[in-house]
Design an enzyme around this catalytic site. Structure first.
Site, PDB file in Angstrom:
ATOM      1  N   ASN A   1       0.992  -1.240   0.061  1.00 47.85           N
ATOM      2  CA  ASN A   1      -0.091   0.065   0.041  1.00 47.85           C
ATOM      3  C   ASN A   1       0.744   1.013   0.124  1.00 47.85           C
ATOM      4  O   ASN A   1       2.155   1.066   0.137  1.00 47.85           O
ATOM      5  CB  ASN A   1      -1.010  -0.057   1.326  1.00 47.85           C
ATOM      6  CG  ASN A   1      -0.285  -0.022   2.503  1.00 47.85           C
ATOM      7  OD1 ASN A   1       0.305   1.071   2.788  1.00 47.85           O
ATOM      8  ND2 ASN A   1      -0.317  -1.165   3.009  1.00 47.85           N
ATOM      9  N   ARG A   2       0.153   2.432  -0.250  1.00 46.54           N
ATOM     10  CA  ARG A   2       1.034   3.814  -0.269  1.00 46.54           C
ATOM     11  C   ARG A   2       1.574   4.387   0.921  1.00 46.54           C
ATOM     12  O   ARG A   2       2.110   5.318   0.827  1.00 46.54           O
ATOM     13  CB  ARG A   2       0.048   4.562  -1.326  1.00 46.54           C
ATOM     14  CG  ARG A   2       0.003   4.165  -2.381  1.00 46.54           C
ATOM     15  CD  ARG A   2      -1.056   4.935  -3.317  1.00 46.54           C
ATOM     16  NE  ARG A   2      -0.755   6.423  -3.146  1.00 46.54           N
ATOM     17  CZ  ARG A   2      -1.596   7.536  -3.125  1.00 46.54           C
ATOM     18  NH1 ARG A   2      -2.725   7.202  -3.578  1.00 46.54           N
ATOM     19  NH2 ARG A   2      -0.988   8.598  -3.080  1.00 46.54           N
TER      20      ARG A   2
END
Ligand code: C5P
Length: 235
Positions: free
Chosen positions: A30-31
């Site tokens: 994920n970011r």
């Protein structure tokens, strides 16, 4: 000697984002940059706390903010399973737990031992089967020490402030945390950015802090709320 309003407290902070392997060279991730959690760790240490920072896949450039602080012990983790066992071990000796990491909700059921190769199945893309990961926060709440303050984070894609608070209140109840920091995210906001904009809800669902600004400023306001909860729990 250390000074500040958190002297004598041991704080566990998780930050970054867990990664789930697909094969030896690929992962689901994920970011999350880890910046908000690292800012919380730095601020807590500067206010006198002893900090364990469980760092899930955080760039060295981001970790540099805490790397020179003797009061911060950095423990790198990769997967959700690694974060979970490290979190349980460290939570046993912490007065406050701040769960800022973005944890993968799912992992790959059968991780391939060898790299998946396109030429081994031409024209037939593989299907990844996922299984649910444990909710680490719920597990920590279940094993909470008396007086321990547990803080969750919720990053939500929402279309209004009301929806943000409503989703936050539901999450608060589901997880059983003492404080929940909620923020709106989208393609442009929240993750890699240097700034943040959060609401902090207490266990009643009351907004106890609104903090916008640098991630460090947001961290300070969050720690104010934690300090307040610890004092309230002691009364
Ligand atoms: O449900 P959601 O992922 O939005 O919840 C976010 C909060 O729960 C964060 O504090 C995150 O660190 C924590 N979490 C967790 N274990 C999971 C998923 C989320 O501890 N499997």
């Amino acid at each position: 000697a250390a000074e500040g309003d958190l002297v004598g407290l041991r704080v566990l902070v998780t930050a970054g984002g867990t990664r789930e392997p697909i094969d030896p060279v690929r992962y689901l991730g994920n970011r999350s940059s880890g910046k908000q959690g690292v800012a919380v760790a730095a601020a807590a240490a500067d206010r006198g706390a002893k900090v364990v920072l469980l760092a899930a896949n955080i760039d060295d450039a981001v970790l540099a903010e805490v790397a020179d602080r003797a009061a911060v012990r950095i423990v790198p983790v990769g997967t959700t399973a690694e974060l979970e066992s490290a979190a349980h071990a460290a939570a046993a000796g912490a007065e406050a737990v701040i769960m800022a990491a973005a944890v993968a909700d799912y992992r790959v059921a059968d991780v391939a031992d060898e790299k998946l190769r396109k030429e081994d199945s031409p024209g037939a893309p593989p299907t990844l089967t996922l299984v649910e990961n444990p909710d680490i926060l719920v597990g920590l709440v279940r094993e909470r020490r008396p007086g321990q303050v547990i803080v969750g984070f919720a990053a939500e894609t929402v279309s209004s402030e009301d929806e943000l608070l409503e989703r936050g209140r539901r999450k608060l109840l589901r997880k059983g945390v003492d404080l929940l920091a909620v923020n709106a995210v989208g393609w442009a906001a929240g993750f890699e950015s240097a700034d943040n904009d959060i609401r902090v809800l207490d266990a009643d669902g009351t907004v106890v802090a609104v903090a916008a600004g640098s991630k460090r400023e947001v961290a300070e306001r969050l720690l104010d709320a934690v300090r307040h909860e610890i004092d309230a729990a002691a009364r």
